[in-house]
Design a protein around this motif. Sequence first.
Motif, PDB file in Angstrom:
ATOM      1  N   GLN B 386       0.843  -1.203   0.000  1.00 26.14           N
ATOM      2  CA  GLN B 386       0.000   0.000   0.000  1.00 26.14           C
ATOM      3  C   GLN B 386       0.877   1.251   0.000  1.00 26.14           C
ATOM      4  O   GLN B 386       0.595   2.222  -0.692  1.00 26.14           O
ATOM      5  CB  GLN B 386      -0.886   0.047   1.256  1.00 26.14           C
ATOM      6  N   PHE B 388       3.953   1.541  -1.105  1.00 28.55           N
ATOM      7  CA  PHE B 388       4.577   1.699  -2.425  1.00 28.55           C
ATOM      8  C   PHE B 388       3.570   2.264  -3.430  1.00 28.55           C
ATOM      9  O   PHE B 388       3.881   3.180  -4.194  1.00 28.55           O
ATOM     10  CB  PHE B 388       5.122   0.351  -2.917  1.00 28.55           C
ATOM     11  N   TYR B 389       2.375   1.722  -3.400  1.00 28.92           N
ATOM     12  CA  TYR B 389       1.339   2.184  -4.340  1.00 28.92           C
ATOM     13  C   TYR B 389       1.114   3.689  -4.190  1.00 28.92           C
ATOM     14  O   TYR B 389       1.090   4.435  -5.175  1.00 28.92           O
ATOM     15  CB  TYR B 389       0.046   1.411  -4.092  1.00 28.92           C
ATOM     16  N   ALA B 390       0.979   4.140  -2.942  1.00 26.92           N
ATOM     17  CA  ALA B 390       0.753   5.573  -2.712  1.00 26.92           C
ATOM     18  C   ALA B 390       1.972   6.389  -3.137  1.00 26.92           C
ATOM     19  O   ALA B 390       1.838   7.500  -3.655  1.00 26.92           O
ATOM     20  CB  ALA B 390       0.425   5.822  -1.239  1.00 26.92           C
ATOM     21  N   MET B 391       3.156   5.823  -2.932  1.00 28.99           N
ATOM     22  CA  MET B 391       4.366   6.558  -3.335  1.00 28.99           C
ATOM     23  C   MET B 391       4.438   6.721  -4.845  1.00 28.99           C
ATOM     24  O   MET B 391       4.909   7.742  -5.344  1.00 28.99           O
ATOM     25  CB  MET B 391       5.621   5.868  -2.783  1.00 28.99           C
ATOM     26  N   ARG B 393       2.156   7.417  -6.550  1.00 31.71           N
ATOM     27  CA  ARG B 393       1.247   8.527  -6.861  1.00 31.71           C
ATOM     28  C   ARG B 393       1.778   9.825  -6.270  1.00 31.71           C
ATOM     29  O   ARG B 393       1.036  10.798  -6.106  1.00 31.71           O
ATOM     30  CB  ARG B 393      -0.147   8.253  -6.303  1.00 31.71           C
ATOM     31  N   GLY B 394       3.048   9.822  -5.888  1.00 30.45           N
ATOM     32  CA  GLY B 394       3.678  11.063  -5.445  1.00 30.45           C
ATOM     33  C   GLY B 394       3.680  11.297  -3.952  1.00 30.45           C
ATOM     34  O   GLY B 394       4.228  12.289  -3.480  1.00 30.45           O
ATOM     35  N   TYR B 395       3.061  10.411  -3.179  1.00 28.98           N
ATOM     36  CA  TYR B 395       3.106  10.542  -1.721  1.00 28.98           C
ATOM     37  C   TYR B 395       4.507  10.236  -1.226  1.00 28.98           C
ATOM     38  O   TYR B 395       5.153   9.316  -1.731  1.00 28.98           O
ATOM     39  CB  TYR B 395       2.158   9.537  -1.051  1.00 28.98           C
ATOM     40  N   THR B 396       4.976  10.981  -0.222  1.00 29.38           N
ATOM     41  CA  THR B 396       6.205  10.558   0.442  1.00 29.38           C
ATOM     42  C   THR B 396       5.847   9.359   1.323  1.00 29.38           C
ATOM     43  O   THR B 396       4.668   9.109   1.608  1.00 29.38           O
ATOM     44  CB  THR B 396       6.785  11.663   1.339  1.00 29.38           C
ATOM     45  N   GLN B 398       6.246   9.023   4.460  1.00 24.89           N
ATOM     46  CA  GLN B 398       5.583   9.512   5.666  1.00 24.89           C
ATOM     47  C   GLN B 398       4.111   9.845   5.399  1.00 24.89           C
ATOM     48  O   GLN B 398       3.222   9.485   6.162  1.00 24.89           O
ATOM     49  CB  GLN B 398       6.326  10.768   6.150  1.00 24.89           C
ATOM     50  N   GLU B 399       3.870  10.531   4.287  1.00 21.87           N
ATOM     51  CA  GLU B 399       2.497  10.889   3.943  1.00 21.87           C
ATOM     52  C   GLU B 399       1.658   9.638   3.692  1.00 21.87           C
ATOM     53  O   GLU B 399       0.484   9.579   4.035  1.00 21.87           O
ATOM     54  CB  GLU B 399       2.466  11.776   2.688  1.00 21.87           C
ATOM     55  N   MET B 403      -1.581   8.551   5.794  1.00 20.01           N
ATOM     56  CA  MET B 403      -2.876   8.397   5.122  1.00 20.01           C
ATOM     57  C   MET B 403      -3.482   7.026   5.415  1.00 20.01           C
ATOM     58  O   MET B 403      -4.689   6.904   5.665  1.00 20.01           O
ATOM     59  CB  MET B 403      -2.683   8.562   3.611  1.00 20.01           C
ATOM     60  N   GLU B 406      -4.838   7.070   8.905  1.00 19.48           N
ATOM     61  CA  GLU B 406      -6.087   7.822   8.967  1.00 19.48           C
ATOM     62  C   GLU B 406      -7.241   7.027   8.361  1.00 19.48           C
ATOM     63  O   GLU B 406      -8.356   7.031   8.877  1.00 19.48           O
ATOM     64  CB  GLU B 406      -5.940   9.185   8.278  1.00 19.48           C
ATOM     65  N   GLY B 407      -6.948   6.336   7.264  1.00 19.19           N
ATOM     66  CA  GLY B 407      -7.971   5.492   6.637  1.00 19.19           C
ATOM     67  C   GLY B 407      -8.429   4.391   7.578  1.00 19.19           C
ATOM     68  O   GLY B 407      -9.622   4.073   7.657  1.00 19.19           O
TER      69      GLY B 407
END
Lengths: 277, 439
Positions: B386, B388-391, B393-396, B398-399, B403, B406-407
Amino acid sequence: MPETLQITNLHVAVEGKPILRGVHLTINRGEVHALMGPNGSGKSTLGNAIMGHPNYEVTEGAIELNGQDILAMDASERARAGIFMAFQRPMAIPGVKMADFLRHATTNVRNPQRKEGEELIPMRQFRKELTAKMEQLKMDVEFARRYVNDGFSGGEMKRAEILQMAMLRPKFAILDETDSGLDVDAVKLASQSIAAIAQEQEGGAEMGILIITHHDKLLEYNTPDFTHVMMGGRIVETGGVELARELYTSGYDRIRSSYPEEAAVEDEMQQAAAAAV
Amino acid sequence: MPSTLAFTGFTQEAFDAFLAARDEPRWLVDLRRQAWIRFNELALPARNDEEWARTDIRLLKLDRFGFPAGEILDGDMPHALLAEGVELGGSTATRDSVPAGTQLSEKWASQGVLFGDLSELVAEHGDLLRPYFERRVVDPHRDKFSALNAAAWAGGALLYVPRRVRVEQPLHAMSALSDGGVDLNKTLVILEEGAEATFLTETASLAAHGGGLHCGSIELIVEPSARLRYVNLQNWGDAVWHFAHQKAHVASRGGIQWTIGALGSRLTKVNQHVALTGEDAEAQVNGVMFTQGRQHLSYNTHQHHLAAHCRSDLLYKAALQDQSRTVWRGMIKVDRGAQRTDAYQRNDNLMLAATARADSIPGLEIEADDVRCTHGSTSGRVDQQQVFYAMTRGYTRQEAVRMIVEGFFQQVFDRIPIESVSEALGEAIGRRVRAIGEQ
């Protein structure tokens, strides 16, 4: 000089096992490349290695974006540099709405220097753009309120990946079997959408696309300028659109007999994979 | 200043001085004296007590603390997170169990709502409040901590809403603690028949790393057809000892939505108990916990169905970082007469470090034969795929982790209709989450 994504003599291992064994590939912006080959020949590995997946270890070779080495960059930096991959099996992120996920992603990719905690794209502006893109892709607006890939059907996931590509406007996009799991009409819509997105990039420059596929349908509106065949972790043959046609009508027999060494490696890899299951 | 908080321990002499300094009705003094006897009879709970087997308090030295001092040394108060952007109907505060001011809108005061510091209001409205005290919603004899609070409670909050009065604006209470201080607050909420209210309470230290002792009690009395939304955000400093007994009585057709946010303390041991005493009553219990460092948070929850046709639904979610630990023991108890009970309990834990530990112990005790009772618990880690997938998409990193955390909590937030609560909790948690390394 066109912008390029250049892969030179790329060797990649996963858990110590070599998968890619010297891949050479150069993609210019505006070009469509089809990457074909049997299952397990290393196509998805190439995509993951380009994106910087930490489990895919580059043991030799280079990946350069406009002459700049990107191997030291993490996936986030590569995304911000303009590289995108539509995943074959995208991950679900429960509790996070598509719209919120994409607003943050779009902000970061469009402002590569953004630091954590800095402002996101204004909500209204983002909503407007997202709604327009979703209309183009014939997606229900309700989709934006659903949790990222959570409980999505196979088709919904693929469309969500295309939506993300449309919002992030990458320079180079890898589409990993974006047609799998879609019915004929859905593949046609996907193919049209990809072609439209590729042409409406900012600054007039089109996207460079690497399409990993087994079928011809996704290529209908995205005629490949080059077709590459991967076998045993190498690109063994490169041709034009006629090579793609040959592969999906006649299969890989001719390739196998022309490249016995790679075919043998391919068989070994397949057997090892089968044994591991 | 810590030097002025020189406590002499919970001695007889100090207790007599504590009582002498207060001008309280006779019946209340008697209640305090009874509890004080019990306090002295009881030992601190030991680890051979099943309920305390996972929670080690051998380092707690009660004699380093003492009775609340009675004056506020300076004007500082922690920032009220839950009140952010909320138009309040009233607010009250204490510091180290000493009243620090109350406001109540005339609109509610004129309808008979009583709100403010419990010790001040009990002096004024003793006859009204006496029966509620004598109900002993929290049993003063349960353990040494409940006895201490019953004997020596000071400060605290009262919310009393008369029949059919609907307090539309949320009310807010803050209990603040100085470093090394003592808080023995008691919260008493009484909603008479058909009344409605939303009460946001928070407990916080003046210093993030502050220490001290909180030994508290919360009693929520929801009379027939009344509806209470009660929120408690626990944000003590990370060296505070936190002990509390919290209990709600919900009468027929009454309803409670009870949300707990637990972020602070060195060690927490809370008993949270909902008793559905009349037919067709309902309770929704929400828990959001985030722990880090060497924090230890232990929650015993109890859903007690005493009457037929009641519903209870509990969801506790915890995310754990570093070497922290949580314990959740949940019990659904259905009495013989409580037919057609519908009860649910669930606990999900998200481990942000291999060194963190979450114990999840659901339990059912059912004496009726026509009921639906279910429970579940899960424990998982942040999935690196998860991240890696978010990264991509440009997420660091940490972000991405933030996220995903929070989810994880969103399912609880979706149940809480008060925006300031989910926002305050979400932001406080977001600030605490650190990126976890590649594995």
